[in-house]
Motif scaffolding. Structure first.
Motif, PDB file in Angstrom:
ATOM      1  N   VAL A  57       0.850  -1.113   0.168  1.00  0.00           N
ATOM      2  CA  VAL A  57       0.086  -0.101   0.099  1.00  0.00           C
ATOM      3  C   VAL A  57       0.842   1.234   0.078  1.00  0.00           C
ATOM      4  CG1 VAL A  57      -1.771   1.437   1.425  1.00  0.00           C
ATOM      5  CG2 VAL A  57      -1.731  -1.096   1.549  1.00  0.00           C
ATOM      6  N   MET A  58       0.496   2.468  -0.833  1.00  0.00           N
ATOM      7  CA  MET A  58       1.094   3.420  -0.767  1.00  0.00           C
ATOM      8  C   MET A  58       0.502   4.380  -0.630  1.00  0.00           C
ATOM      9  SD  MET A  58       3.240   5.423  -3.882  1.00  0.00           S
ATOM     10  CE  MET A  58       1.570   6.486  -4.637  1.00  0.00           C
ATOM     11  N   ALA A  76       2.307  -1.915  -5.801  1.00  0.00           N
ATOM     12  CA  ALA A  76       1.208  -1.340  -4.790  1.00  0.00           C
ATOM     13  C   ALA A  76      -0.196  -2.198  -5.499  1.00  0.00           C
ATOM     14  CB  ALA A  76       1.166   0.098  -4.666  1.00  0.00           C
ATOM     15  N   GLN A  77      -0.890  -2.494  -4.391  1.00  0.00           N
ATOM     16  CA  GLN A  77      -2.315  -2.813  -4.989  1.00  0.00           C
ATOM     17  C   GLN A  77      -3.214  -1.963  -4.665  1.00  0.00           C
ATOM     18  OE1 GLN A  77      -0.615  -5.216  -2.882  1.00  0.00           O
ATOM     19  NE2 GLN A  77       0.030  -6.793  -4.458  1.00  0.00           N
ATOM     20  N   LEU A  78      -2.943  -0.911  -3.683  1.00  0.00           N
ATOM     21  CA  LEU A  78      -3.848   0.127  -3.137  1.00  0.00           C
ATOM     22  C   LEU A  78      -2.920   1.408  -2.966  1.00  0.00           C
ATOM     23  CD1 LEU A  78      -6.630   1.126  -1.891  1.00  0.00           C
ATOM     24  CD2 LEU A  78      -5.562   0.387   0.167  1.00  0.00           C
ATOM     25  N   ILE A  79      -3.676   2.437  -3.471  1.00  0.00           N
ATOM     26  CA  ILE A  79      -3.146   3.902  -3.042  1.00  0.00           C
ATOM     27  C   ILE A  79      -4.294   4.506  -2.135  1.00  0.00           C
ATOM     28  CG2 ILE A  79      -2.559   6.024  -3.979  1.00  0.00           C
ATOM     29  CD1 ILE A  79      -1.912   4.988  -6.490  1.00  0.00           C
ATOM     30  N   VAL A  80      -3.654   4.981  -1.048  1.00  0.00           N
ATOM     31  CA  VAL A  80      -4.436   5.939  -0.123  1.00  0.00           C
ATOM     32  C   VAL A  80      -4.121   7.363  -0.260  1.00  0.00           C
ATOM     33  CG1 VAL A  80      -5.284   6.409   2.390  1.00  0.00           C
ATOM     34  CG2 VAL A  80      -4.630   4.070   1.531  1.00  0.00           C
ATOM     35  N   THR A  81      -4.850   8.043  -1.172  1.00  0.00           N
ATOM     36  CA  THR A  81      -4.498   9.526  -1.532  1.00  0.00           C
ATOM     37  C   THR A  81      -5.436  10.377  -0.817  1.00  0.00           C
ATOM     38  OG1 THR A  81      -4.393  10.865  -3.352  1.00  0.00           O
ATOM     39  CG2 THR A  81      -6.012   9.241  -3.348  1.00  0.00           C
TER      40      THR A  81
END
Length: 280
Positions: A57-58, A76-81
């Protein structure tokens, strides 16, 4: 208390061996509930399959070509933006515009997108609370409470320094906390500060609230020229740290919080994103 959301734990019947997009989304919703977001905002899981497995996760402030390329290259399979993508409703998603191109590339690579945005600004341990704590404010209060919220949460914070100080000394404190070499300010010669309001990002609309709360200084990321003139006329000092600097530090702390909750997976703040504004 918030805990690890992964498979084989009794919580929601999920197993210890597998973290999913839904697991992390559930923790983020508990940490920064969507009810705290502004009406105009777009928060939550915006792209992706909630049941997909996640091992990397990034976090980032904004999805740009640099941060998107980093997420894809590092698997990464997920970006928390912090800033949503998409933000406004889209009638079409094509490679002919920057947002469409970013979305297409991330979807092809199987990267989901989650954004807490203004819910993260306003939550109990969110960006504005972290700003207030980082500057050493006491008796911290909500600047713009959300009516009917059971925890009396809301946007912005205001509080007091332990003692009044020269405005220049406060500016040094802000630069130290946010790791900046410069600030933009609006302040009269000899100004002093003790009662401080903070509102991350672009928050010129908080100026009247800061005045009403008896604050002598408002710290935010950016405001318009006319808001600067209004502050000058009202006799309240402004500290403009830049949109990026006023929020990026909290994206880094969010990565640390997530890593503590999900120790079995790799979580990091984007290493490639940077403030698009520079001084020359």
């Amino acid at each position: 208390m918030m805990g690890v959301r992964c498979k084989k734990v009794s919580w929601a019947g999920i197993s210890l061996s597998m973290v999913t997009v839904a697991s992390i989304a559930a923790w983020l919703e508990e940490f920064a509930p969507a009810r705290l977001a502004e009406d105009w905002d777009n928060v939550g899981l915006l792209v992706g399959d909630a049941q997909s497995q996640v091992t990397r996760v990034m976090t980032c402030l904004t999805i740009t070509s640099q941060s998107a390329d980093e997420a894809i290259a590092t698997g990464a399979q997920l970006i928390v933006t912090h800033h949503p993508l998409p933000f406004r409703p889209l009638k079409r998603i094509t490679a002919d515009n920057p947002s469409g191109k970013l979305l297409l590339n991330l979807i092809r690579a199987g990267v989901a997108i989650y954004s807490p945005h203004t819910a993260f600004d306003s939550t109990l341990h969110g960006i504005n609370q972290q700003l207030a704590a980082g500057l050493g404010l006491q008796n911290v209060q909500i600047l713009k409470p959300i009516a009917g919220d059971p925890q009396a949460l809301g946007a912005g914070r205001c509080g007091q320094l332990s003692a009044a100080c020269e405005f220049a000394d406060l500016a040094i404190r802000v630069k130290t906390f946010l790791k900046l070499s410069w600030l933009q300010v609006v302040a009269r010669p000899g100004a002093r500060s003790q009662n401080l309001a903070v509102a991350c990002g672009s928050a010129g609309e908080f100026l009247p609230l800061a005045v009403a709360a008896g604050c002598d200084t408002l710290l935010t990321g950016e405001v318009t020229f006319h808001t600067c003139l209004e502050a000058e006329a009202r006799g309240i000092s402004l500290i403009l740290a830049g949109h990026y600097a006023s929020e990026r530090f909290a994206v880094e702390s969010l990565a640390e919080k997530l890593a503590g909750e999900f120790p079995a997976i790799s979580i990091w703040p984007s290493r490639n994103e940077a403030d698009p504004l520079c001084v020359c």
